[in-house]
Design a protein around this motif. Structure first.
Motif, PDB file in Angstrom:
ATOM      1  N   GLN A 111     -13.367   2.484   1.900  1.00  0.00           N
ATOM      2  CA  GLN A 111     -13.089   3.540   0.922  1.00  0.00           C
ATOM      3  C   GLN A 111     -13.663   3.239  -0.464  1.00  0.00           C
TER       4      GLN A 111
ATOM      5  N   TRP B 111      -9.768  -0.490   2.675  1.00  0.00           N
ATOM      6  CA  TRP B 111     -10.081  -0.438   1.248  1.00  0.00           C
ATOM      7  C   TRP B 111     -11.556  -0.683   0.986  1.00  0.00           C
TER       8      TRP B 111
ATOM      9  N   LYS C 108     -12.607   0.979  -2.540  1.00  0.00           N
ATOM     10  CA  LYS C 108     -11.553   0.643  -3.503  1.00  0.00           C
ATOM     11  C   LYS C 108     -11.611  -0.808  -3.972  1.00  0.00           C
TER      12      LYS C 108
ATOM     13  N   ILE D 269      -4.166  -0.965  -6.477  1.00  0.00           N
ATOM     14  CA  ILE D 269      -4.021  -0.088  -5.311  1.00  0.00           C
ATOM     15  C   ILE D 269      -2.546   0.106  -4.964  1.00  0.00           C
TER      16      ILE D 269
ATOM     17  N   GLN E  66      -7.231  -6.401  -8.139  1.00  0.00           N
ATOM     18  CA  GLN E  66      -7.649  -5.127  -7.550  1.00  0.00           C
ATOM     19  C   GLN E  66      -6.584  -4.527  -6.630  1.00  0.00           C
TER      20      GLN E  66
ATOM     21  N   ASP F 173       0.848  -1.188   0.000  1.00  0.00           N
ATOM     22  CA  ASP F 173       0.000   0.000   0.000  1.00  0.00           C
ATOM     23  C   ASP F 173       0.889   1.246   0.000  1.00  0.00           C
TER      24      ASP F 173
END
Length: 259
Positions: free
Chosen positions: A220, A217, A222, A71, A67, A37
């Motif tokens: 958020q 995540w 994401k 990120i 995914q 991250d």
């Protein structure tokens, strides 16, 4: 108990059950491959090449790999699936391209994989296929690339029953497993890494940090939740048949009767 988390109220229990093992496997695989991250590793040096290849990209772990790689700053994410019907699902998760193996020889679809990355090697390749792809996966790594292994799907039989012939085929698969020479890896500046999250019961701090990242995540927005297929406990045979068929997408959950 140190690895238990409360299920968010808005999350369906079946979907919640599908998240931990697959998502934490994906996070750890990316972490040991050098993808973390960026908000938690700001300032850390990264390789110029940030391309990744994800085998079985429509599966539970594969979908999270696609995914979370985005990120974590992957620049070109290429997914591989066994059936053409799965391609839209993988592209919808954020892959830059998705290669279907359906109806193609091994050389044909690997050529498509290479073309999808401009003929260059990948910084990381995530492979749970086993004997079918491990050797070629290693060949498609770039300098400083890392092959991360977390399963051996093609080493197992696709039959619903284990006959003597099935055992022989699995043994033959083990004999054909590629061997990676330490001298070659040093000269090529490549690495092969493997793990099994099932044995991380004592790594509460590490797993806890992965849980925290995943929860952030999700909050958020994401992460797209995986497609979940739910079977009942008396449908276990059908569940295994779906897994072995290669038609499943996302995660499969077996529900127990709460009563």
């Amino acid at each position: 108990a140190g690895q238990v988390r409360r299920v968010p109220p808005a999350l369906d229990p079946a979907v919640a059950a599908a998240i931990p093992a697959a998502s934490l496997t994906a996070i750890h695989a990316l972490s040991i491959a050098g993808f973390n991250d960026p908000e938690k590793s700001a300032g850390s040096p990264t390789l110029k090449n940030r391309s990744v290849l994800v085998h079985s990209a429509a599966g539970g772990v594969g979908g999270f790999l696609v995914q979370i790689a985005r990120i974590c700053g992957a620049s070109n994410i290429v997914g591989v699936v066994g059936r053409s019907e799965k391609t839209p699902y993988v592209l919808g998760l954020g892959a830059d391209s998705c290669i279907s193996k359906e109806g193609k020889s091994l050389s044909e679809w690997w050529s498509e994989v290479s073309a999808a990355n401009g003929g260059q090697g990948f910084a990381a390749i995530f492979d749970a296929n086993g004997v079918e792809t491990l050797g070629r996966s290693y060949e498609h790594l770039a300098m400083c690339g890392r092959l991360v292994v977390y399963g051996f799907h093609t080493n197992l039989t696709s039959n619903t029953s284990l006959s003597p012939l099935s055992w022989l085929r699995m043994a033959w698969g083990m004999l054909r497993m590629p061997r990676f020479d330490a001298m070659d890896m040093t000269l090529d500046s490549k690495a092969v890494m493997g793990f099994n999250l099932s044995f991380f019961e004592d790594e509460t701090e590490l797993v806890g940090s992965y849980f925290d990242s995943m929860n952030e995540w999700l909050e958020q927005g994401k992460i797209v939740l995986p497609k979940v297929t739910v079977y009942q406990m008396d449908e276990v045979a059908e569940t295994h048949e779906l897994i072995q068929s290669g038609r499943s997408v996302g995660k499969i959950v077996v529900a127990t009767n709460a009563n």
